[in-house]
Design an enzyme around this catalytic site. Structure first.
Site, PDB file in Angstrom:
ATOM      1  N   ARG A   1       0.838  -1.189   0.000  1.00 55.08           N
ATOM      2  CA  ARG A   1       0.000   0.000   0.000  1.00 55.08           C
ATOM      3  C   ARG A   1       0.880   1.247   0.000  1.00 55.08           C
ATOM      4  NH1 ARG A   1      -1.802   0.778   4.392  1.00 55.08           N
ATOM      5  NH2 ARG A   1      -1.103  -1.005   5.611  1.00 55.08           N
TER       6      ARG A   1
ATOM      7  N   TYR B   1      -1.557  -3.458  -6.982  1.00 59.82           N
ATOM      8  CA  TYR B   1      -1.259  -4.320  -5.845  1.00 59.82           C
ATOM      9  C   TYR B   1      -2.238  -4.193  -4.678  1.00 59.82           C
ATOM     10  CZ  TYR B   1       1.723  -7.275  -2.993  1.00 59.82           C
ATOM     11  OH  TYR B   1       2.218  -8.328  -2.267  1.00 59.82           O
TER      12      TYR B   1
ATOM     13  N   LYS C   1      -9.505  -2.279   1.775  1.00 61.23           N
ATOM     14  CA  LYS C   1      -9.194  -1.124   2.621  1.00 61.23           C
ATOM     15  C   LYS C   1     -10.013   0.104   2.212  1.00 61.23           C
ATOM     16  CE  LYS C   1      -6.069  -3.556   4.686  1.00 61.23           C
ATOM     17  NZ  LYS C   1      -6.347  -4.080   6.016  1.00 61.23           N
TER      18      LYS C   1
ATOM     19  N   HIS D   1     -10.701  -2.403  11.585  1.00 63.90           N
ATOM     20  CA  HIS D   1      -9.589  -3.233  11.094  1.00 63.90           C
ATOM     21  C   HIS D   1      -9.368  -4.350  12.120  1.00 63.90           C
ATOM     22  CE1 HIS D   1      -5.090  -3.251   9.679  1.00 63.90           C
ATOM     23  NE2 HIS D   1      -5.809  -4.108   9.002  1.00 63.90           N
TER      24      HIS D   1
ATOM     25  N   SER E   1      -1.315  -3.611  10.551  1.00 56.42           N
ATOM     26  CA  SER E   1      -1.001  -4.537   9.462  1.00 56.42           C
ATOM     27  C   SER E   1       0.214  -5.389   9.799  1.00 56.42           C
ATOM     28  CB  SER E   1      -0.700  -3.740   8.189  1.00 56.42           C
ATOM     29  OG  SER E   1      -1.774  -2.881   7.922  1.00 56.42           O
TER      30      SER E   1
ATOM     31  N   CYS F   1       0.770  -7.724  11.965  1.00 52.54           N
ATOM     32  CA  CYS F   1       1.093  -7.990  13.377  1.00 52.54           C
ATOM     33  C   CYS F   1       0.498  -9.315  13.828  1.00 52.54           C
ATOM     34  CB  CYS F   1       0.538  -6.887  14.277  1.00 52.54           C
ATOM     35  SG  CYS F   1       1.515  -5.397  14.237  1.00 52.54           S
TER      36      CYS F   1
ATOM     37  N   ASN G   1      -2.832 -14.981  11.981  1.00 56.06           N
ATOM     38  CA  ASN G   1      -2.393 -16.073  12.859  1.00 56.06           C
ATOM     39  C   ASN G   1      -3.319 -16.215  14.074  1.00 56.06           C
ATOM     40  OD1 ASN G   1      -0.261 -16.493  11.157  1.00 56.06           O
ATOM     41  ND2 ASN G   1       1.263 -15.472  12.440  1.00 56.06           N
TER      42      ASN G   1
ATOM     43  N   ASP H   1      -9.340  -9.789   9.012  1.00 56.12           N
ATOM     44  CA  ASP H   1      -8.834  -8.434   8.756  1.00 56.12           C
ATOM     45  C   ASP H   1      -9.837  -7.311   9.037  1.00 56.12           C
ATOM     46  OD1 ASP H   1      -6.613  -6.821   7.905  1.00 56.12           O
ATOM     47  OD2 ASP H   1      -7.619  -6.480   5.991  1.00 56.12           O
TER      48      ASP H   1
ATOM     49  N   ASN I   1       6.442  -8.234   2.055  1.00 55.41           N
ATOM     50  CA  ASN I   1       4.990  -8.059   2.003  1.00 55.41           C
ATOM     51  C   ASN I   1       4.367  -8.955   0.921  1.00 55.41           C
ATOM     52  OD1 ASN I   1       2.528  -6.789   2.885  1.00 55.41           O
ATOM     53  ND2 ASN I   1       2.579  -5.494   1.055  1.00 55.41           N
TER      54      ASN I   1
ATOM     55  N   ARG J   1       2.251 -12.013  -0.582  1.00 48.45           N
ATOM     56  CA  ARG J   1       0.916 -12.357  -0.071  1.00 48.45           C
ATOM     57  C   ARG J   1       0.363 -13.623  -0.703  1.00 48.45           C
ATOM     58  NH1 ARG J   1      -1.670  -8.491   3.609  1.00 48.45           N
ATOM     59  NH2 ARG J   1      -0.191  -6.773   3.711  1.00 48.45           N
TER      60      ARG J   1
ATOM     61  N   ASN K   1      -1.032 -18.198  22.625  1.00 43.03           N
ATOM     62  CA  ASN K   1      -1.909 -17.051  22.901  1.00 43.03           C
ATOM     63  C   ASN K   1      -3.285 -17.508  23.406  1.00 43.03           C
ATOM     64  OD1 ASN K   1       0.141 -15.362  22.135  1.00 43.03           O
ATOM     65  ND2 ASN K   1      -0.605 -15.089  20.035  1.00 43.03           N
TER      66      ASN K   1
END
Ligand code: OXD
Ligand code: MN
Length: 599
Positions: A72, A214, A223, A243, A265, A267, A271, A290, A379, A381, A510
């Site tokens: 981005r 992209y 977004k 977000h 983004s 982070c 996961n 997301d 980045n 994807r 976690n």
């Protein structure tokens, strides 16, 4: 091809754009598999896609973008509202009429030699009362194929739109017209950086993007619509466009709680959304990774939908250890962008958990990998279908959404911020969301990786209006009569010890933190009051195997000096930006916290 709709506004818009961009042909997208296959074939013919081995990675393709078009572009992203005050200090504002004049100049003839695709899409289950419809015009088959995965495309959407339904017009061009006889010939089409524009017209609910092919710059449902434009709609209509991932947490007793979580983004939202618990009897399932749209239900709870239909996940670091469910979701039917290609026709990236097979590895730039630089772009994807994820929750397409019990905020913070603390009230939670900070990652091209930046609510690059008004909107949500508000928590998986190593193992572990969140929602958690908020009582979170008591204590330590420094930074370098739009309730929270810490 005749248009499959009689929606006059839509037909006029397509006509008006076509006259400006002068494509060779116009094609209305129906969202079918045949159409997806044709898009891939167009990309293969243009030398822009590489088929992966059909046995190892069925129906999957690798694309390599131009090295200038890999993320981005925040400093080319504009909020063109009528007054600069509507965009606020955290957005690039530009006068809408000035911007339109510039962009019309760029758009003029920009689709020459290309086909103009019209993509009707729904963000959210088609027909859901929480869903919104967009129509993207693009000249990129790569975008059409990705939109097929990330959104619900096609005829069903036009049916819901009817003859006069509301839609967000989203115009996109790669900004590379073709001369007669010219073809892309293996060169990713895009415009130079200073001609790229990712523009939002919030008052008109309209998006114009130019020059990048992209991710979030080009897949305009994500977004641009689902966050920047939707955040404005949410403000006006009394809901939240955030977000945030959404996960379903089930206890050993079968009790279910849904949790939403906002992290900047790259982070680890994907996961966390797909986490495999390390604690016996608990399960985590994925609703979204997301974006969350949340509205109050008749029972006063906030109900969330995932407006997307796929995952546009960061590849590096994704492995069977860090995220087995994502690894399974990308076993087939996946588009990979800017990862490395192995000699056996498969993909590879740093942190995938194994070495590439012998033989040549082709890096993301298309060169033989010499092992001096990363083989996959940081980045890079995968675009994968949500329905291919084994952890996808049964409720993920429920048009009514899922009731949210807890909201987590977090970022990458090497110091000060503990593993978890809970807000004392909604207002305190809004304060915690407003001061989120994180070490910058590679998801945006033009911010310095490695430095900590404030990213309130993880919405810094995605809020379509003045961030001070956004804080006020969150406070107002908390005052909704009859609201049964989620509890708010702040987490940090990234705290480091004196040796510079992460203290907490993260990933599946976690789940231990999620268990405490669950218990707090049930009213059964063991907790203590601290100056920064509610925290787990000693022993309330079981330490993972191998984690020392000292490390656990450090993870849950309230570092008063660090916090006072943090608050000073918030006051003088963050809150001061918002002027008189900063809600006084947040200053009161800051003052009160500072007083509690100093006591
Ligand atoms: C994303 C981002 O792609 O946040 O999700 O950058
Ligand atoms: Mn994101």
């Amino acid at each position: 091809m005749s248009a499959p709709t009689s929606h006059a506004k839509l037909l006029n818009w397509v006509d008006e754009i076509a006259q400006m961009v002068t494509p060779d042909a116009i094609q209305w997208c129906d969202g079918s598999q045949g159409e997806y296959d044709r898009m891939i074939q167009l990309a293969l013919d243009a030398g822009l896609a590489t088929p992966l081995d059909p046995v190892k990675r069925p129906n999957s393709y690798l694309f390599r973008s131009d090295p200038s078009d890999v993320a981005r572009v925040e400093n080319r992203t504009y909020i063109a509202s009528t007054s600069p005050d509507n965009a606020g200090p955290t957005n690039n504002w530009i006068d809408p009429e000035v911007l339109k004049t510039t962009m019309r100049g760029l758009y003029k003839g920009c689709m020459a030699g290309r086909t103009l695709f019209v993509i009707p899409f729904s963000m959210g289950p088609v027909g859901s009362p929480i869903a919104k419809i967009g129509v993207e015009i693009t000249d990129s088959p790569y975008v059409v194929a990705n939109m097929h995965i990330m959104t619900r495309v096609g005829s069903g959407v036009l049916k819901v739109l009817g003859t006069d339904g509301e839609f967000v017009p989203c115009l996109h061009s790669v900004g590379k017209p073709l001369a007669s006889g010219e073809a892309d010939n293996g060169v990713w089409p895009c415009a130079p950086l200073d001609l790229k524009y990712i523009s939002h017209f919030p008052e008109e609910r309209m998006i114009w993007a130019y020059g990048s092919g992209y991710g979030g710059n080009a897949l305009l449902g994500k977004k641009c619509l689902a966050l920047r434009i939707a955040s404005v709609q949410a403000r006006d209509e009394g809901w939240l466009a955030e977000h945030m991932l959404i996960l379903k947490l089930t206890s050993p007793q079968g009790k279910v709680r849904f949790v939403a979580a906002a992290f900047p983004s790259a982070c680890g939202k994907t996961n966390l959304a797909m986490l495999v618990p390390t604690i016996a009897g608990w399960t985590v399932e994925t609703v979204g990774d997301d974006i969350a749209w949340m509205k109050f239900g008749a029972d006063g709870q906030l109900y969330a939908i995932n407006p997307e239909a796929g995952f546009f996940g960061v590849a590096p670091g994704t492995s069977m250890k860090s995220n087995p469910n994502a690894m399974k979701a990308i076993e087939r039917d996946t588009i990979f962008t800017n990862v490395a290609l192995t000699s056996d026709g498969d993909v590879w990236w740093e942190g995938i958990g194994y070495d590439p097979p012998s033989g040549e590895v082709v890096d993301w730039k298309g060169k033989s990998w010499q092992r001096t630089e990363a083989a996959a772009h940081a980045n890079s994807r995968f675009t994968a279908r949500a329905k291919n994820c084994p952890a996808i929750a049964a409720e993920w397409q429920d048009p009514a959404g899922v009731p949210i019990s807890a909201i987590l905020f977090g970022g990458r913070r090497p110091g000060t911020i503990p593993l978890i603390h809970q807000a004392r009230s909604w207002q305190h939670g809004v304060f915690l969301g407003s001061i989120v900070g994180s070490e910058v990652t590679a998801a945006a091209l033009d911010v310095q990786a490695g430095t900590v930046r404030r990213d309130p609510f993880a919405m810094l690059p995605f809020c379509g209006y003045h961030m001070g008004d956004y804080f006020a909107h969150w406070l107002r949500i908390g005052e909704t009569p009859g609201a049964k508000l989620p509890k708010i928590f702040c987490v940090n998986w990234f705290r480091k010890g004196a040796d510079g190593k992460f203290l907490w193992p993260g990933y599946g572990e976690n789940s231990r933190v999620l268990k405490w969140v669950f218990e707090q929602c049930e009213g059964t958690g063991q907790s203590i009051e601290t100056p920064i908020g509610i925290m787990p009582a000693p022993g309330a979170i079981d330490a993972p195997v191998g984690l020392t008591n000292a490390a656990m204590a450090e993870l849950l330590d309230v570092n008063r000096a660090g916090w006072l420094q943090e608050l000073d930074d918030v006051r003088t370098k963050h809150y001061n930006k918002f002027g008189d739009k900063l809600p006084s309730a947040l200053v009161a929270e800051l003052d009160a916290l500072q007083a509690r810490l100093a006591a």
